[in-house]
Write a protein that holds these residues in place. Structure first.
Motif, PDB file in Angstrom:
ATOM      1  N   ARG A 125       0.827  -1.209   0.000  1.00 29.27           N
ATOM      2  CA  ARG A 125       0.000   0.000   0.000  1.00 29.27           C
ATOM      3  C   ARG A 125       0.861   1.258   0.000  1.00 29.27           C
ATOM      4  O   ARG A 125       0.629   2.190  -0.773  1.00 29.27           O
ATOM      5  N   GLU A 126       1.874   1.267   0.874  1.00 30.73           N
ATOM      6  CA  GLU A 126       2.738   2.451   0.973  1.00 30.73           C
ATOM      7  C   GLU A 126       3.587   2.658  -0.281  1.00 30.73           C
ATOM      8  O   GLU A 126       3.978   3.787  -0.589  1.00 30.73           O
ATOM      9  N   ALA A 127       3.864   1.575  -1.003  1.00 30.48           N
ATOM     10  CA  ALA A 127       4.627   1.689  -2.249  1.00 30.48           C
ATOM     11  C   ALA A 127       3.741   2.097  -3.426  1.00 30.48           C
ATOM     12  O   ALA A 127       4.253   2.392  -4.512  1.00 30.48           O
ATOM     13  N   GLY A 128       2.424   2.116  -3.199  1.00 31.90           N
ATOM     14  CA  GLY A 128       1.498   2.466  -4.270  1.00 31.90           C
ATOM     15  C   GLY A 128       1.194   1.321  -5.215  1.00 31.90           C
ATOM     16  O   GLY A 128       0.788   1.546  -6.357  1.00 31.90           O
ATOM     17  N   VAL A 129       1.369   0.101  -4.740  1.00 33.10           N
ATOM     18  CA  VAL A 129       1.098  -1.087  -5.560  1.00 33.10           C
ATOM     19  C   VAL A 129      -0.292  -1.611  -5.244  1.00 33.10           C
ATOM     20  O   VAL A 129      -0.624  -1.868  -4.086  1.00 33.10           O
ATOM     21  N   ASP A 130      -1.118  -1.753  -6.273  1.00 31.31           N
ATOM     22  CA  ASP A 130      -2.483  -2.245  -6.133  1.00 31.31           C
ATOM     23  C   ASP A 130      -2.515  -3.731  -6.472  1.00 31.31           C
ATOM     24  O   ASP A 130      -2.354  -4.120  -7.630  1.00 31.31           O
ATOM     25  N   LEU A 131      -2.721  -4.568  -5.465  1.00 32.96           N
ATOM     26  CA  LEU A 131      -2.712  -6.014  -5.690  1.00 32.96           C
ATOM     27  C   LEU A 131      -3.993  -6.534  -6.324  1.00 32.96           C
ATOM     28  O   LEU A 131      -4.128  -7.736  -6.546  1.00 32.96           O
ATOM     29  N   GLN A 132      -4.915  -5.635  -6.624  1.00 32.64           N
ATOM     30  CA  GLN A 132      -6.096  -6.026  -7.398  1.00 32.64           C
ATOM     31  C   GLN A 132      -5.809  -5.954  -8.898  1.00 32.64           C
ATOM     32  O   GLN A 132      -6.656  -6.307  -9.718  1.00 32.64           O
ATOM     33  N   LYS A 133      -4.609  -5.487  -9.249  1.00 33.02           N
ATOM     34  CA  LYS A 133      -4.242  -5.313 -10.657  1.00 33.02           C
ATOM     35  C   LYS A 133      -3.025  -6.170 -10.986  1.00 33.02           C
ATOM     36  O   LYS A 133      -2.312  -6.618 -10.099  1.00 33.02           O
ATOM     37  N   PRO A 134      -2.775  -6.377 -12.290  1.00 31.32           N
ATOM     38  CA  PRO A 134      -1.592  -7.154 -12.692  1.00 31.32           C
ATOM     39  C   PRO A 134      -0.310  -6.539 -12.140  1.00 31.32           C
ATOM     40  O   PRO A 134      -0.195  -5.320 -11.978  1.00 31.32           O
ATOM     41  N   LEU A 135       0.669  -7.409 -11.883  1.00 30.05           N
ATOM     42  CA  LEU A 135       1.930  -6.986 -11.286  1.00 30.05           C
ATOM     43  C   LEU A 135       3.073  -7.749 -11.931  1.00 30.05           C
ATOM     44  O   LEU A 135       3.027  -8.966 -12.059  1.00 30.05           O
TER      45      LEU A 135
END
Length: 294
Positions: A232-242
Motif C-alpha cells: 500500500r505504501e509503495a502504491g502497488v495495487d494487488l487487485q491489478k496485474p503486477l
C-alpha cells in the motif's frame, strides 16, 4: 497437506516431519542456496558439509538455460522435469525449499516460484531458512543419499514470464505496475551493482520495494498485515496485474511470494531483469542518479 499448500512452513513443522521420517517420495526438502560470485561462497560445497536431514541440493545455475548469455534464465519444461525428477520429485510430492543466507531467505523464493511456474503448486518455503533452523536447535547432517528417480511432468505457465520486449512496450503503454526488488541504492544508481559489467539504475515507471523489507529482523517473512502495508505504501495495487524485476530474476521472487500470500493470482517475473535491461535498453530508458562507470 491440504489441497491448498501453504506458501510457508515453519521450522517446527519441518522438524516434526524429519523426526517422523516423512521425508521421501511425498515430501522432499531442497537446499536452494545461490550466491553472487563476489560473495565467494560455494553453496554446493556448503551443502555437502551441512544441510537439513533428507534434503537435496537444487542448483539454480544448473537448472537453467545454459545457452543464454544471461545468468540462470529459465530452463525448458523438459529440462525442469528431468532435473527435479532426478531429485526424487514427482507431481504428487510436497516440496519444501530453503536457503542458507544470513538474511533468512534469499534464493529459496526463486525455486518456489519455478515450481509454481512449471505447474507444481505443492511447494512451500521454509520460513526463516537455515538461519532459524540452526538457531532453533533443529538437526543438521552431512549425510546425503541420492533418492530414487521419479517421473515429473512440468506444465509451463508462460504468461507468468516477461521478457525485454514486454517491459519495453509497457514503458510506453503504462498498462502494468512493475516492482524492482533491488536495494534502494542500486535502484537509484548510487550504489554499485554486484556484476562488474553492469551499472546501477532502473527503467522508467519501476517501483522500488527492496526484497529485504519482506523479511523481519529474525529473517522470517513478514506477517500478512505488514505485507499489505508495504504494498500500500509503495502504491502497488494487488487487485491489478503486477510484474517484478531485480538483478537477475532471483530476489524478484520475494515480491511474487509476498503477493501470493496476500491472494494475488500470480505476479509475473522479468526473467532477464536489470542484468539484461542494462545491456539492451537505449540510454533514455536507464534512469540513474549516480555517475558511475563500468
Amino acid at each position: 497437506m491440504a489441497a491448498q499448500t501453504r506458501a510457508l512452513v515453519s521450522g517446527q513443522w519441518l522438524a516434526d516431519a524429519v523426526r517422523n521420517n516423512l521425508v521421501g517420495p511425498k515430501l522432499r526438502v531442497l537446499d536452494a542456496s545461490w550466491y553472487l560470485p563476489k560473495t565467494k561462497r560455494d553453496p554446493r560445497s556448503e551443502f555437502a558439509q551441512t544441510h537439513i536431514p533428507g534434503s537435496g541440493f537444487f542448483d539454480i545455475d544448473e537448472c537453467s538455460d545454459r545457452s543464454s548469455q544471461f545468468d540462470h534464465m529459465l530452463p525448458t519444461s523438459s529440462h525442469f522435469s528431468e532435473y527435479v525428477g532426478d531429485l526424487g520429485i514427482g507431481n504428487d510430492t510436497h516440496v519444501v525449499v530453503y536457503d542458507t543466507s544470513g538474511l533468512g531467505s534469499f534464493s529459496a523464493p526463486r525455486v518456489w516460484w519455478m515450481f509454481q511456474l512449471f505447474g507444481h503448486s505443492s511447494v512451500s518455503v521454509l520460513d526463516g531458512g537455515m538461519k532459524n533452523w540452526v538457531a532453533d536447535g533443529h538437526p543438521v547432517t552431512a549425510e546425503h543419499h541420492k533418492p530414487e528417480r521419479r517421473q515429473f511432468q512440468a506444465t509451463l505457465n508462460r504468461s507468468w514470464v516477461k521478457n525485454f520486449e514486454d517491459v519495453l512496450e509497457n514503458i510506453s503503454s503504462h498498462k502494468v505496475q512493475v516492482v524492482d526488488a533491488r536495494s534502494a541504492g542500486r535502484f537509484r544508481g548510487t550504489e554499485p551493482e554486484p556484476r562488474d559489467d553492469t551499472l546501477p539504475g532502473h527503467f522508467p515507471g519501476a517501483i522500488n520495494m527492496p526484497f529485504t523489507t519482506f523479511l523481519d529482523d529474525s529473517g522470517k517473512h513478514q506477517r500478512p498485515e505488514i505485507l499489505s502495508k508495504l504494498f500500500r505504501e509503495a502504491g502497488v495495487d494487488l487487485q491489478k496485474p503486477l510484474w517484478v524485476s531485480c538483478g537477475s530474476g532471483v530476489t524478484a521472487c520475494h515480491v511474487v511470494l509476498a503477493a501470493h500470500m496476500l491472494g494475488h493470482p500470480g505476479a509475473c517475473v522479468y526473467d532477464g531483469s536489470w542484468s539484461e535491461w542494462f545491456k539492451k535498453a537505449p540510454a533514455e530508458h536507464i534512469i540513474s542518479e549516480g555517475g558511475m562507470s563500468v
